[in-house]
Design a protein around this motif. Structure first.
Motif, short mmCIF file in Angstrom:
data_model
loop_
_atom_site.label_atom_id
_atom_site.label_comp_id
_atom_site.label_asym_id
_atom_site.label_seq_id
_atom_site.Cartn_x
_atom_site.Cartn_y
_atom_site.Cartn_z
N THR A 70 53.86 33.92 -17.82
CA THR A 70 52.89 35.02 -17.80
C THR A 70 52.02 34.93 -16.55
O THR A 70 51.73 35.94 -15.90
N TYR A 71 51.63 33.72 -16.19
CA TYR A 71 50.79 33.53 -14.99
C TYR A 71 51.57 33.96 -13.73
O TYR A 71 51.03 34.68 -12.88
N ILE A 72 52.81 33.54 -13.63
CA ILE A 72 53.61 33.89 -12.43
C ILE A 72 53.77 35.40 -12.34
O ILE A 72 53.63 36.01 -11.27
N ASP A 85 54.44 48.68 -19.15
CA ASP A 85 54.49 49.42 -20.43
C ASP A 85 54.13 48.43 -21.55
O ASP A 85 54.79 47.39 -21.70
N PRO A 86 53.07 48.72 -22.33
CA PRO A 86 52.62 47.73 -23.32
C PRO A 86 53.67 47.35 -24.35
O PRO A 86 53.73 46.19 -24.78
N VAL A 87 54.50 48.29 -24.73
CA VAL A 87 55.53 47.96 -25.74
C VAL A 87 56.58 47.05 -25.12
O VAL A 87 56.97 46.02 -25.71
N ILE A 88 57.03 47.39 -23.90
CA ILE A 88 58.05 46.54 -23.27
C ILE A 88 57.46 45.16 -22.95
O ILE A 88 58.13 44.13 -23.10
N ALA A 89 56.17 45.13 -22.54
CA ALA A 89 55.53 43.84 -22.27
C ALA A 89 55.49 42.99 -23.54
O ALA A 89 55.79 41.78 -23.52
N ALA A 90 55.16 43.61 -24.67
CA ALA A 90 55.12 42.88 -25.94
C ALA A 90 56.52 42.42 -26.33
O ALA A 90 56.72 41.29 -26.80
N ARG A 91 57.51 43.27 -26.12
CA ARG A 91 58.90 42.91 -26.43
C ARG A 91 59.36 41.74 -25.55
O ARG A 91 60.13 40.88 -25.98
N THR A 92 58.89 41.73 -24.30
CA THR A 92 59.27 40.65 -23.37
C THR A 92 58.73 39.32 -23.90
O THR A 92 59.46 38.32 -23.98
N LEU A 93 57.46 39.34 -24.30
CA LEU A 93 56.85 38.11 -24.83
C LEU A 93 57.50 37.72 -26.15
O LEU A 93 57.71 36.53 -26.44
N GLU A 94 57.85 38.72 -26.94
CA GLU A 94 58.54 38.47 -28.21
C GLU A 94 59.85 37.69 -27.96
O GLU A 94 60.14 36.70 -28.62
N ALA A 95 60.61 38.15 -26.96
CA ALA A 95 61.88 37.48 -26.64
C ALA A 95 61.63 36.07 -26.11
O ALA A 95 62.29 35.10 -26.51
N ASP A 155 65.54 45.92 -17.19
CA ASP A 155 65.30 45.34 -15.86
C ASP A 155 65.05 43.83 -16.02
O ASP A 155 64.59 43.38 -17.08
N PHE A 156 65.28 43.09 -14.95
CA PHE A 156 65.05 41.63 -14.97
C PHE A 156 63.58 41.34 -15.31
O PHE A 156 62.66 41.98 -14.81
N SER A 157 63.39 40.34 -16.19
CA SER A 157 62.02 39.97 -16.59
C SER A 157 61.96 38.47 -16.86
O SER A 157 63.00 37.77 -16.81
#
Ligand SMILES: N[C@@H](CCC(=O)N[C@@H](CS)C(=O)NCC(=O)O)C(=O)O
Length: 205
Positions: A70-72, A85-95, A155-157
């Motif tokens: 998250t810091y990087i 996008d808040p939903v995609i950001a939350a999904r990213t953290l979820e994964a 997209d890459f995350s």
């Protein structure tokens, strides 16, 4: 900034992210087998005795894979490692949390360190088998998220770096039969220059 890492450990995913964003960083290599993570010098950096850890230029220490990722992402917004996008950001953290907390810490750690989960040596094989099942079931669930996309969020995350380190372990150690799209994701990750650089630097190529 410094990254404290051990070759082939989960810190590999953070190493990849630092390369992806073109960060200016130094590496501090630790040898887990030699007990470096329990030495007072390292415990002064991370009292948890785990890698990865990062020391920022002002001396701030960050630990825990999801926090470092998250810091990087936050300090290199141009790399779009976490969507705005808040939903995609939350999904990213979820994964990330699922891969790190379940596939890695509940699954792979049982395979590698059964004694941490049961002090009874007779249960070692059962713990390892249980770990392999959690690991394999976890990859199957992540496979459903990936679907036919190239990367977990399209997209890459940061989530792809998390998936990369556990699939690296699968190919090197656990060897569970992973879904075809998970293996294709691994190959796609291995082709990225940031991954190739990290693999060479860690002596894994
Ligand atoms: N919750 C930590 C876990 C880190 C972790 O388990 N790291 C392993 C290497 S992959 C480690 O340092 N193991 C050393 C030990 O347990 O002695 C994170 O997400 O960063």
């Amino acid at each position: 900034m410094k990254l404290y890492y051990a070759s082939g450990a989960c810190s590999l995913g953070i190493h990849v992210l630092l390369n992806e964003v073109g960060a200016d960083y130094e590496l501090v290599k630790l040898d887990m087998r030699a007990g470096d993570l329990q030495k007072p010098e390292y415990l002064a950096v991370n009292p948890k005795g785990k890698v990865p850890a990062m020391m920022l230029d002002d001396g701030t220490i960050l630990t825990e894979w999801p926090a470092l990722a998250t810091y990087i992402a936050a300090t290199h917004p141009q790399a779009h490692l976490i969507s705005s996008d808040p939903v995609i950001a939350a999904r990213t953290l979820e994964a990330v949390m699922y891969i790190n907390g379940t596939v890695h810490l509940a699954g792979f750690s049982r395979v590698m360190r059964p004694a941490v989960f049961s002090p009874n040596p007779e249960e070692k094989d059962a713990v390892r088998m249980q770990g392999k099942k959690i690991f394999g079931d976890g990859l199957a669930l992540v496979s459903a998220t990936l679907g036919d996309q190239d990367y977990l969020m399209g997209d890459f995350s940061v989530a792809d770096a998390a998936l990369f380190y556990v699939t690296f372990w699968n190919n090197a150690v656990a060897k569970v039969e992973a879904p075809a799209n998970i293996n294709a994701h691994y190959d796609r990750m291995m082709a990225r220059p940031a991954v190739q650089r990290a693999m060479v630097t860690e002596g894994l190529a």
